[in-house]
Design a protein around this motif. Structure first.
Motif, short mmCIF file in Angstrom:
data_model
loop_
_atom_site.label_atom_id
_atom_site.label_comp_id
_atom_site.label_asym_id
_atom_site.label_seq_id
_atom_site.Cartn_x
_atom_site.Cartn_y
_atom_site.Cartn_z
N LEU A 92 0.77 -1.10 -0.11
CA LEU A 92 -0.30 0.12 0.29
C LEU A 92 1.02 1.57 -0.05
CD1 LEU A 92 -2.27 -0.92 2.37
CD2 LEU A 92 -2.72 -0.75 0.44
N ASP A 93 1.80 1.43 0.67
CA ASP A 93 2.84 2.71 1.08
C ASP A 93 3.17 2.34 -0.73
OD1 ASP A 93 2.19 3.14 3.14
OD2 ASP A 93 4.08 1.67 4.03
N LEU A 94 3.65 1.57 -1.15
CA LEU A 94 4.15 1.87 -3.00
C LEU A 94 3.74 1.95 -3.99
CD1 LEU A 94 6.50 -1.60 -2.92
CD2 LEU A 94 7.17 0.90 -2.30
N LEU A 95 2.07 1.96 -3.55
CA LEU A 95 1.29 2.24 -4.42
C LEU A 95 1.25 3.69 -4.34
CD1 LEU A 95 -1.91 -1.06 -4.31
CD2 LEU A 95 -0.01 0.06 -6.51
N ASP A 96 1.10 4.32 -2.73
CA ASP A 96 0.59 5.68 -2.56
C ASP A 96 1.77 6.61 -2.84
OD1 ASP A 96 -1.14 4.97 -1.34
OD2 ASP A 96 -0.74 5.52 0.65
N ALA A 97 2.55 5.50 -2.91
CA ALA A 97 4.19 6.28 -3.44
C ALA A 97 4.11 6.93 -4.38
CB ALA A 97 5.84 5.94 -3.12
N ALA A 98 3.31 6.03 -5.66
CA ALA A 98 3.17 6.24 -7.13
C ALA A 98 2.20 7.04 -7.79
CB ALA A 98 3.55 4.96 -7.70
N GLY A 99 1.43 6.82 -6.85
CA GLY A 99 -0.13 7.80 -6.90
C GLY A 99 -0.79 6.39 -7.93
N ALA A 100 -0.48 5.42 -7.29
CA ALA A 100 -1.31 4.29 -8.13
C ALA A 100 -2.57 3.00 -7.64
CB ALA A 100 -0.31 3.51 -8.46
N SER A 101 -3.30 3.12 -8.59
CA SER A 101 -4.41 2.07 -7.60
C SER A 101 -4.16 0.58 -7.65
CB SER A 101 -5.21 2.56 -7.57
OG SER A 101 -5.88 2.77 -9.27
N ALA A 102 -5.20 -0.18 -7.24
CA ALA A 102 -4.67 -1.64 -7.31
C ALA A 102 -6.17 -2.31 -6.76
CB ALA A 102 -4.14 -2.12 -6.81
N SER A 103 -6.13 -3.28 -7.13
CA SER A 103 -7.23 -4.27 -6.67
C SER A 103 -7.17 -5.40 -6.87
CB SER A 103 -8.78 -4.69 -8.11
OG SER A 103 -8.91 -4.17 -8.44
N PHE A 104 -7.05 -5.47 -4.97
CA PHE A 104 -6.63 -6.90 -3.86
C PHE A 104 -7.19 -7.89 -4.13
CE2 PHE A 104 -4.26 -3.49 -2.88
CZ PHE A 104 -3.12 -3.20 -2.97
N PHE A 105 -7.43 -9.02 -4.60
CA PHE A 105 -8.35 -10.31 -4.52
C PHE A 105 -8.07 -10.57 -3.08
CE2 PHE A 105 -9.05 -9.41 -8.51
CZ PHE A 105 -10.12 -9.37 -9.60
#
Length: 266
Positions: A92-105
């Motif tokens: 989650l921190d890595l996604l935040d740092a890149a301003g990215a979103s994801a879907s978690f199954f």
């Protein structure tokens, strides 16, 4: 809410074959060996289809984002087998740092053990989707009742914890049987596979994981990584923690943006 199940052409043909075999045997009992042989071949084809995670023979299966999302140059990063208390917060921190979103199954039993982490996924702007309750390797062998109970249990868990009902389902390793599609229709869920996967549950080389994901990379891709059950690199850290930052940089270099599956598939 349920949706009306519409069998795929392949399944309709299978039903027709079973009916023809039964009627043919009744009309001419001597043809039973041929009828039996045809049914054996049909069931072999059904089994083979269930072993192909990206096939649509058994029913609808999302392997790419819709054309409208691709036109917006969106891709979906999907992350399976969590939530994991060690790995998921760092992802989650890595996604935040890149301003990215994801879907978690997410797996139902893991969500019940880590409810605050599931809520944190949603709070940070990502989506939580259904990856079954037990995540059993025997999932593709389940009958209708057990399939429905497993998926419905995860759906209830994830909905209660996050306040948002998952819209997408992914089977364990993508393996399934012909019964899954009518179950998903009953539960108003869409099956989602991927465009390409990293095999990061058994590949500890982050560079190789990255290469598998970006080979042929383009708008509309659905990419698969794991925050649970993932391989670990030479440093002992889950390989996703080294591969994900490289992937997010590559996406920006290709002028691609990330979207959750619900965002990309309204």
């Amino acid at each position: 809410m349920t949706t009306r199940w519409k069998p795929s052409p392949f399944m309709k043909a299978s039903f027709a074959l079973h009916g023809a075999a039964a009627l043919g045997t009744l009309a001419a009992p001597a043809v039973w060996p041929w009828a039996l042989g045809a049914l054996v071949l049909n069931h072999a084809a059904l089994t083979t289809a269930g072993l192909l995670p990206r096939t649509t023979l058994l029913g609808p299966n999302l392997t790419r984002l819709p054309d409208a999302a691709a036109a917006r140059r969106e891709v979906a990063v999907t992350i399976d087998d969590g939530p994991d208390p060690e790995t998921t917060p760092r992802v989650l921190d890595l996604l935040d740092a890149a301003g990215a979103s994801a879907s978690f199954f997410c797996i139902g039993w893991r969500a019940r053990e880590n409810p605050a982490l599931c809520r944190e996924i949603v709070r940070r702007g990502h989506s939580v989707e259904n990856h079954g309750d037990a995540h059993s390797w025997a999932f593709s062998l389940y009958g209708y009742g057990r399939l429905k109970a497993d998926i419905a249990a995860a759906q209830a868990t994830l909905s209660d914890i996050t306040g948002q009902a998952p819209r997408f389902f992914r089977a364990t390793a993508g393996l399934r049987n012909p019964i899954l599609d009518p179950v998903l229709s009953q539960l108003d869920l869409r099956l989602s596979a991927w465009t390409r996967r990293a095999f990061d549950t058994r590949t500890s080389d982050a560079a190789l994981v990255h290469t598998r994901l970006v080979h042929g990379l383009g708008p509309g891709d659905i990419l698969l990584l794991h925050d649970g059950h993932g391989a670990r690199g030479a440093d002992g850290a889950p390989v996703i923690l080294a591969a994900l930052p490289r992937l997010l940089v590559t996406l920006k270099e290709h002028n691609l943006t990330t979207a959750t599956l619900p965002q990309a598939c309204p």
